[in-house]
Design a protein around this motif. Sequence first.
Motif, PDB file in Angstrom:
ATOM      1  N   ALA A  11      11.492   2.039 -14.552  1.00  0.00           N
ATOM      2  CA  ALA A  11      12.816   2.007 -13.922  1.00  0.00           C
ATOM      3  C   ALA A  11      13.623   3.278 -14.106  1.00  0.00           C
ATOM      4  O   ALA A  11      14.533   3.550 -13.310  1.00  0.00           O
ATOM      5  CB  ALA A  11      13.614   0.813 -14.472  1.00  0.00           C
ATOM      6  N   GLY A  12      13.328   4.082 -15.147  1.00  0.00           N
ATOM      7  CA  GLY A  12      14.151   5.250 -15.402  1.00  0.00           C
ATOM      8  C   GLY A  12      15.597   4.852 -15.618  1.00  0.00           C
ATOM      9  O   GLY A  12      15.904   3.821 -16.221  1.00  0.00           O
ATOM     10  N   CYS A  13      16.509   5.660 -15.108  1.00  0.00           N
ATOM     11  CA  CYS A  13      17.935   5.329 -15.250  1.00  0.00           C
ATOM     12  C   CYS A  13      18.419   4.400 -14.150  1.00  0.00           C
ATOM     13  O   CYS A  13      19.590   4.023 -14.124  1.00  0.00           O
ATOM     14  CB  CYS A  13      18.777   6.604 -15.272  1.00  0.00           C
ATOM     15  SG  CYS A  13      18.760   7.545 -13.725  1.00  0.00           S
ATOM     16  N   GLY A  14      17.526   4.030 -13.214  1.00  0.00           N
ATOM     17  CA  GLY A  14      17.874   2.991 -12.258  1.00  0.00           C
ATOM     18  C   GLY A  14      18.246   3.441 -10.864  1.00  0.00           C
ATOM     19  O   GLY A  14      18.924   2.699 -10.146  1.00  0.00           O
ATOM     20  N   GLY A  15      17.790   4.610 -10.420  1.00  0.00           N
ATOM     21  CA  GLY A  15      18.138   5.062  -9.073  1.00  0.00           C
ATOM     22  C   GLY A  15      17.629   4.135  -7.987  1.00  0.00           C
ATOM     23  O   GLY A  15      18.370   3.772  -7.060  1.00  0.00           O
ATOM     24  N   LEU A  16      16.366   3.737  -8.075  1.00  0.00           N
ATOM     25  CA  LEU A  16      15.788   2.839  -7.080  1.00  0.00           C
ATOM     26  C   LEU A  16      16.466   1.479  -7.131  1.00  0.00           C
ATOM     27  O   LEU A  16      16.851   0.909  -6.103  1.00  0.00           O
ATOM     28  CB  LEU A  16      14.287   2.703  -7.328  1.00  0.00           C
ATOM     29  CG  LEU A  16      13.467   1.894  -6.319  1.00  0.00           C
ATOM     30  CD1 LEU A  16      13.601   2.458  -4.917  1.00  0.00           C
ATOM     31  CD2 LEU A  16      11.987   1.854  -6.742  1.00  0.00           C
ATOM     32  N   GLU A  17      16.643   0.975  -8.320  1.00  0.00           N
ATOM     33  CA  GLU A  17      17.301  -0.324  -8.509  1.00  0.00           C
ATOM     34  C   GLU A  17      18.731  -0.312  -8.000  1.00  0.00           C
ATOM     35  O   GLU A  17      19.189  -1.255  -7.342  1.00  0.00           O
ATOM     36  CB  GLU A  17      17.264  -0.679  -9.994  1.00  0.00           C
ATOM     37  CG  GLU A  17      17.797  -2.050 -10.340  1.00  0.00           C
ATOM     38  CD  GLU A  17      17.486  -2.427 -11.776  1.00  0.00           C
ATOM     39  OE1 GLU A  17      18.293  -3.164 -12.372  1.00  0.00           O
ATOM     40  OE2 GLU A  17      16.441  -1.978 -12.307  1.00  0.00           O
ATOM     41  N   ASP A  18      19.451   0.780  -8.262  1.00  0.00           N
ATOM     42  CA  ASP A  18      20.842   0.871  -7.845  1.00  0.00           C
ATOM     43  C   ASP A  18      20.967   0.798  -6.327  1.00  0.00           C
ATOM     44  O   ASP A  18      21.844   0.117  -5.793  1.00  0.00           O
ATOM     45  CB  ASP A  18      21.462   2.175  -8.359  1.00  0.00           C
ATOM     46  CG  ASP A  18      22.977   2.141  -8.364  1.00  0.00           C
ATOM     47  OD1 ASP A  18      23.545   1.302  -9.095  1.00  0.00           O
ATOM     48  OD2 ASP A  18      23.592   2.936  -7.642  1.00  0.00           O
ATOM     49  N   GLY A  19      20.082   1.500  -5.623  1.00  0.00           N
ATOM     50  CA  GLY A  19      20.120   1.453  -4.170  1.00  0.00           C
ATOM     51  C   GLY A  19      19.866   0.058  -3.633  1.00  0.00           C
ATOM     52  O   GLY A  19      20.549  -0.399  -2.713  1.00  0.00           O
ATOM     53  N   PHE A  20      18.891  -0.648  -4.204  1.00  0.00           N
ATOM     54  CA  PHE A  20      18.605  -2.020  -3.777  1.00  0.00           C
ATOM     55  C   PHE A  20      19.805  -2.927  -4.042  1.00  0.00           C
ATOM     56  O   PHE A  20      20.193  -3.737  -3.192  1.00  0.00           O
ATOM     57  CB  PHE A  20      17.356  -2.540  -4.491  1.00  0.00           C
ATOM     58  CG  PHE A  20      16.077  -2.280  -3.748  1.00  0.00           C
ATOM     59  CD1 PHE A  20      15.390  -3.302  -3.127  1.00  0.00           C
ATOM     60  CD2 PHE A  20      15.567  -0.992  -3.668  1.00  0.00           C
ATOM     61  CE1 PHE A  20      14.206  -3.059  -2.438  1.00  0.00           C
ATOM     62  CE2 PHE A  20      14.384  -0.732  -2.979  1.00  0.00           C
ATOM     63  CZ  PHE A  20      13.704  -1.763  -2.368  1.00  0.00           C
TER      64      PHE A  20
END
Length: 421
Positions: A11-20
Amino acid sequence: MRKYKFIDLFAGCGGLEDGFLQTGFYDCVSSVEWLKPQVDTLRKRLKEKYGVTDADEKVLHFDIQREEELFNGWNNDAQFGSSFGLDYYVEKAKGIDLIIGGPPCQAYSVAGRVRDENGMKDDYRNYLFEHYLSVVKRYRPKAFVFENVPGILSAKPNDKKIIEIIEESFKKNGYIISKHIRKYGIIDASKYGVPQKRKRVILLGVRTDLGDENDLYNIIDTFYEKLLPKYQQKEITVEEAIGDLPEIRPIWDEENRSRNKAYVYDESVDRHIPRYHNLRDMNIYKMLAEDIELGNNKYTNAAAITKIYEKKVGSKSPIHRYHVLRKDEPSTTIIAHLYKDGNRFIHYDSKQARSITPREAARLQSFDDDFKFIGSQGSVFQMIGNAVPPKLAYAIGKAMKEFLDNFEEKRDTNDSLSIYT
């Protein structure tokens, strides 16, 4: 409105998750990341932006390679503490619809292969996708979104390309990706509101029992051809992205400089803090930026820049070390190497004579200003460079919602998937 449930891996710091999550169409059941500054940053974001009160538990700080513990939980680990494990959160959510994420890209990157004497063939990260696959096999989501660098399409750690190994491994376990991934899969983030020329491979995989295999291949390709392009935006330049941030003024007088401070800046702007540069580097940055501002363009080709490096630094380099961001274009690709130095990310304003700040890097990656990063300046540069730009992730999330809706409609009505074909 029913929300789709997903797990975020690597997940890292959450860039992909944040966009979703910004789409409003998804709930994250759990995330997995092994680097602590990234974990702390993602937990903070989930709590402050999305009201996820149990983010400290749901964001698992753990090594995905330790699969048995990842699934079943672990206790009192010296590095990773304790957790119930992924099974607990998936069962609590009554299953998931989607898995997102992408293994570390260093083993697949062309630049990494050039630098490594064995072309990264011995790098264990070539096969971290197998742990992603293990999570997919265990929880059987309808689909997955797998992100990586374009080099994944050519990387060949042994006698077969890694993309072929990935495709075969997923198909063996009941998931297919596009047969035309080289044609469709490379996505340019600058077309989706990200002020950066950043190309990444997006693999969309679908569970084969959701329909006729030929139909599934067709709708996967339609995701790339029709659904995702619906969310394209106008190109954004570097100046449009960072030009309104407070000016940072260099300190040229040796008497007023300190070992840790070479600039005067507004300390109230979060992470808009320049790294320390010595006078030699500051003069190089100023000269290179002025060359472009004045329209001389004497130092805009690789050979000229290499000569500057050899003359000023006193050593040779196989690659050109400097690059000034062009204010009227999107940025070049923001990379994790920023944590080592900023020579390839020089601010376009010659008066500032510096490389970009973490906040500027974050903006060029399309992170919102209310996204608060935790960690040292180096770790923040690293997590920003490794992240999926949230605006690109937002577009993928919107397109995936339409994609998944079709399977829900099919299940409810027993119709075919012809809406896409």
